[in-house]
Design a protein around this motif. Sequence first.
Motif, PDB file in Angstrom:
ATOM      1  N   VAL A  55     -53.110  20.038  -4.870  1.00  0.00           N
ATOM      2  CA  VAL A  55     -54.021  19.013  -4.343  1.00  0.00           C
ATOM      3  C   VAL A  55     -53.924  18.949  -2.820  1.00  0.00           C
ATOM      4  O   VAL A  55     -54.946  18.858  -2.123  1.00  0.00           O
ATOM      5  CB  VAL A  55     -53.747  17.642  -4.996  1.00  0.00           C
ATOM      6  N   GLY A  56     -52.722  19.016  -2.282  1.00  0.00           N
ATOM      7  CA  GLY A  56     -52.559  19.020  -0.828  1.00  0.00           C
ATOM      8  C   GLY A  56     -53.274  20.205  -0.197  1.00  0.00           C
ATOM      9  O   GLY A  56     -53.956  20.073   0.830  1.00  0.00           O
ATOM     10  N   ASN A  57     -53.147  21.358  -0.833  1.00  0.00           N
ATOM     11  CA  ASN A  57     -53.826  22.551  -0.352  1.00  0.00           C
ATOM     12  C   ASN A  57     -55.340  22.381  -0.456  1.00  0.00           C
ATOM     13  O   ASN A  57     -56.076  22.705   0.476  1.00  0.00           O
ATOM     14  CB  ASN A  57     -53.354  23.772  -1.142  1.00  0.00           C
ATOM     15  N   MET A  58     -55.799  21.886  -1.588  1.00  0.00           N
ATOM     16  CA  MET A  58     -57.240  21.711  -1.796  1.00  0.00           C
ATOM     17  C   MET A  58     -57.846  20.783  -0.752  1.00  0.00           C
ATOM     18  O   MET A  58     -58.895  21.084  -0.183  1.00  0.00           O
ATOM     19  CB  MET A  58     -57.507  21.168  -3.205  1.00  0.00           C
ATOM     20  N   ARG A  59     -57.202  19.668  -0.512  1.00  0.00           N
ATOM     21  CA  ARG A  59     -57.731  18.719   0.475  1.00  0.00           C
ATOM     22  C   ARG A  59     -57.775  19.355   1.861  1.00  0.00           C
ATOM     23  O   ARG A  59     -58.733  19.171   2.607  1.00  0.00           O
ATOM     24  CB  ARG A  59     -56.890  17.456   0.486  1.00  0.00           C
ATOM     25  N   SER A  60     -56.719  20.071   2.201  1.00  0.00           N
ATOM     26  CA  SER A  60     -56.664  20.682   3.524  1.00  0.00           C
ATOM     27  C   SER A  60     -57.694  21.797   3.677  1.00  0.00           C
ATOM     28  O   SER A  60     -58.427  21.847   4.656  1.00  0.00           O
ATOM     29  CB  SER A  60     -55.255  21.232   3.776  1.00  0.00           C
ATOM     30  N   ARG A  61     -57.762  22.667   2.692  1.00  0.00           N
ATOM     31  CA  ARG A  61     -58.650  23.827   2.803  1.00  0.00           C
ATOM     32  C   ARG A  61     -60.132  23.461   2.738  1.00  0.00           C
ATOM     33  O   ARG A  61     -60.948  24.055   3.426  1.00  0.00           O
ATOM     34  CB  ARG A  61     -58.367  24.833   1.686  1.00  0.00           C
ATOM     35  N   TRP A  62     -60.481  22.494   1.906  1.00  0.00           N
ATOM     36  CA  TRP A  62     -61.894  22.285   1.597  1.00  0.00           C
ATOM     37  C   TRP A  62     -62.524  21.102   2.323  1.00  0.00           C
ATOM     38  O   TRP A  62     -63.749  20.991   2.345  1.00  0.00           O
ATOM     39  CB  TRP A  62     -62.083  22.174   0.086  1.00  0.00           C
ATOM     40  N   THR A  63     -61.755  20.233   2.948  1.00  0.00           N
ATOM     41  CA  THR A  63     -62.321  19.155   3.745  1.00  0.00           C
ATOM     42  C   THR A  63     -62.849  19.754   5.049  1.00  0.00           C
ATOM     43  O   THR A  63     -62.121  20.482   5.726  1.00  0.00           O
ATOM     44  CB  THR A  63     -61.252  18.075   4.031  1.00  0.00           C
TER      45      THR A  63
END
Length: 182
Positions: A55-63
């Motif tokens: 989730v941390g990766n997803m938020r960082s990569r896709w925001t």
Amino acid sequence: MALKFTSSYIEDALAVFHQYKALGERAMQQVSDEQLFASLDDETNSIAIIVKHMVGNMRSRWTDFLTADGEKPSRNRDSEFVDPPATREALMREWDDGWAAVFGAIEPLTDADMGRTVTIRGEAHSVMQAINRQLAHYPQHVGQIVLLAKHYAGERWQTLSVARNKSAEFNRKVAAGEASQR
């Protein structure tokens, strides 16, 4: 998920992301709340910690995917490996929020966007490379979730694909149109 023939990279990438999201969910459904938070040893992440990292990766990569570096200054990667959400419900809300960031960034794209440049940790990537990077990363972690869930579920485990020693039966069902190939 049934395979849908497509020549659209975006459509196929989204289908693969959806497939791995569902696979992770089906695995996590088979473990108790306690098992979601259990670690095999001091060097192994729990399912909950793996989810928190994803989730941390997803938020960082896709925001702000197309306009800001995929490694946001606000991300504290090290904190993703401690103190997961306290309950299954909170963990699954985080999981859904992370995947919403993925889908929300990719769904508006077109195949014409594949050559655009985005950055991750200051390195230039084409949009396609950035998507491929995550198509390798997230399935790796979903595989960890599946392995841990299968370990914890033991004899209660319900296979997520073709059951062992059932390939011929599965292939017969596919040929007869009774089963999905994917």
